[in-house]
Scaffold this motif. Structure first.
Motif, short mmCIF file in Angstrom:
data_model
loop_
_atom_site.label_atom_id
_atom_site.label_comp_id
_atom_site.label_asym_id
_atom_site.label_seq_id
_atom_site.Cartn_x
_atom_site.Cartn_y
_atom_site.Cartn_z
N LYS A 288 0.82 -1.22 0.00
CA LYS A 288 0.00 0.00 0.00
C LYS A 288 0.85 1.27 0.00
O LYS A 288 0.32 2.37 -0.12
N GLY A 289 2.16 1.10 0.16
CA GLY A 289 3.05 2.25 0.16
C GLY A 289 3.03 3.06 1.44
O GLY A 289 3.38 4.24 1.44
N ILE A 290 2.63 2.43 2.55
CA ILE A 290 2.52 3.17 3.81
C ILE A 290 3.53 2.70 4.86
O ILE A 290 3.57 3.24 5.96
N TYR A 291 4.34 1.70 4.52
CA TYR A 291 5.30 1.20 5.51
C TYR A 291 6.48 2.16 5.63
O TYR A 291 7.02 2.64 4.63
N GLN A 292 6.88 2.42 6.87
CA GLN A 292 8.03 3.27 7.14
C GLN A 292 9.12 2.45 7.83
O GLN A 292 8.89 1.89 8.90
N VAL A 293 10.27 2.38 7.20
CA VAL A 293 11.40 1.69 7.82
C VAL A 293 11.82 2.47 9.07
O VAL A 293 11.93 3.70 9.04
N GLN A 294 12.02 1.75 10.17
CA GLN A 294 12.42 2.42 11.41
C GLN A 294 13.91 2.73 11.35
O GLN A 294 14.75 1.84 11.25
N ILE A 295 14.23 4.02 11.42
CA ILE A 295 15.61 4.48 11.31
C ILE A 295 15.90 5.47 12.43
O ILE A 295 15.14 6.41 12.64
N GLU A 296 16.99 5.25 13.15
CA GLU A 296 17.48 6.21 14.13
C GLU A 296 18.76 6.82 13.57
O GLU A 296 19.57 6.14 12.94
N ARG A 297 18.96 8.09 13.83
CA ARG A 297 20.18 8.77 13.37
C ARG A 297 21.12 8.97 14.54
O ARG A 297 20.73 9.40 15.62
N ILE A 298 22.39 8.63 14.30
CA ILE A 298 23.40 8.66 15.34
C ILE A 298 24.54 9.55 14.88
O ILE A 298 25.05 9.38 13.77
N GLU A 299 24.96 10.48 15.71
CA GLU A 299 26.09 11.33 15.36
C GLU A 299 27.36 10.73 15.93
O GLU A 299 27.47 10.46 17.11
N ARG A 300 28.33 10.51 15.05
CA ARG A 300 29.63 9.99 15.46
C ARG A 300 30.71 10.90 14.88
O ARG A 300 30.57 11.41 13.78
N MET A 301 31.81 11.06 15.60
CA MET A 301 32.90 11.89 15.11
C MET A 301 34.05 11.01 14.62
O MET A 301 34.36 9.98 15.18
N SER A 302 34.67 11.46 13.53
CA SER A 302 35.86 10.80 13.03
C SER A 302 36.72 11.85 12.37
O SER A 302 36.23 12.89 11.95
N GLY A 303 38.01 11.62 12.28
CA GLY A 303 38.85 12.61 11.61
C GLY A 303 40.24 12.09 11.36
O GLY A 303 40.59 10.98 11.74
N TYR A 304 41.04 12.91 10.70
CA TYR A 304 42.42 12.57 10.40
C TYR A 304 43.32 13.66 10.95
O TYR A 304 42.95 14.82 11.00
N GLU A 305 44.51 13.27 11.30
CA GLU A 305 45.51 14.26 11.70
C GLU A 305 46.83 13.84 11.07
O GLU A 305 47.29 12.72 11.27
#
Length: 251
Positions: free
Chosen positions: A233-250
């Motif tokens: 029916k086009g009404i299903y919503q995938v359950q998604i949580e957003r997570i903030e993670r830090m990464s970097g280079y030096e």
């Protein structure tokens, strides 16, 4: 911050690989994904695309526009910069799975192989979040890391001619989900009704991306059929949580 170490080498005359390490680990793969994201923000005439894998980023380019020496020089410049940025919008995606029976024909084999019962296989398989290290083999096929050792199981001795899209399987140290119906040799323990690849979604047909986390959720047949109906029916919503993670280079 981590110190950025990488090697650079050509792949034929139209691609170049930046290698960040030799082992499959969240740290190395995080650097791969973060660099690929940084690269996607650089506007360089001649670069066609970049493809992250477990430990590498391969950059495809047009040698008529950009020489190997020039693209290598640019990469070295990027790697020598001090960069701090987020692995943007890391997502935790919940995938409902109906385990066993016709939906998971190899669940009993996996249980017997390890000397545990079916319920324990399901409990362990749904007990952690799996990292999407890379996509490959078929459009949207996720290679997931983190499968508990108790579930490490050899591939089928004889691959199946056809495995249905949505099948959840185990092969060696990995678990994964088939986005399309294809041949395969993974031990199939369940099935998700949620499509990982939808051709009709032209702008973004693939649900998952490298760096995502997946959490499998065990469901029963009634729930499975309800989700199938919602998807139709086009009404299903995938359950998604957003997570903030830090990464970097030096450097």
């Amino acid at each position: 911050m981590v110190r950025n170490r990488a090697s650079i080498y050509p792949i034929g005359d139209k691609a170049i690989t930046v290698k960040f390490g030799d082992e499959i680990s969240p740290e190395i793969n995080g650097r791969v994904i973060a660099f690929a994201q940084y690269l996607s923000k650089q506007v360089v005439d001649g670069i066609i695309e970049s493809v992250p894998t477990y430990t590498d980023v391969t950059i495809y380019y047009n040698p008529l526009i950009l020489s190997y020496e020039e693209i290598k020089r640019r990469i070295q410049g990027w790697l020598n910069q001090k960069m701090t940025y987020q692995i943007e919008n890391q997502r935790l995606i919940y995938l409902p799975v109906l385990y066993g029976g016709e939906y998971g024909p190899d669940l009993d084999y996996v249980a017997n192989y390890h000397g545990i019962d079916r319920e324990e296989v399901i409990r362990v398989h749904t007990s952690i979040d799996y990292r999407v290290y890379m996509l490959g083999f078929a459009p949207g096929f996720p290679y997931l890391g983190g499968l508990p050792e108790i579930l490490h199981t050899p591939r089928l001795e004889k691959p199946r001619v056809q495995i249905p899209a949505g099948s959840v399987g185990i092969a060696g140290k990995q678990t994964g989900v088939y986005p399309l119906s294809t041949p395969g040799g993974w031990q199939i323990i369940g099935h998700t009704p949620v499509p990982l690849f939808e051709k009709k979604e032209e702008s973004n047909p693939i649900l998952l991306r490298a760096g995502d986390l997946i959490r499998f959720v065990s469901i029963d047949l009634i729930q499975y059929e309800q989700i199938e109906e919602q998807i139709r029916k086009g009404i299903y919503q995938v359950q998604i949580e957003r997570i903030e993670r830090m990464s970097g280079y030096e450097n």
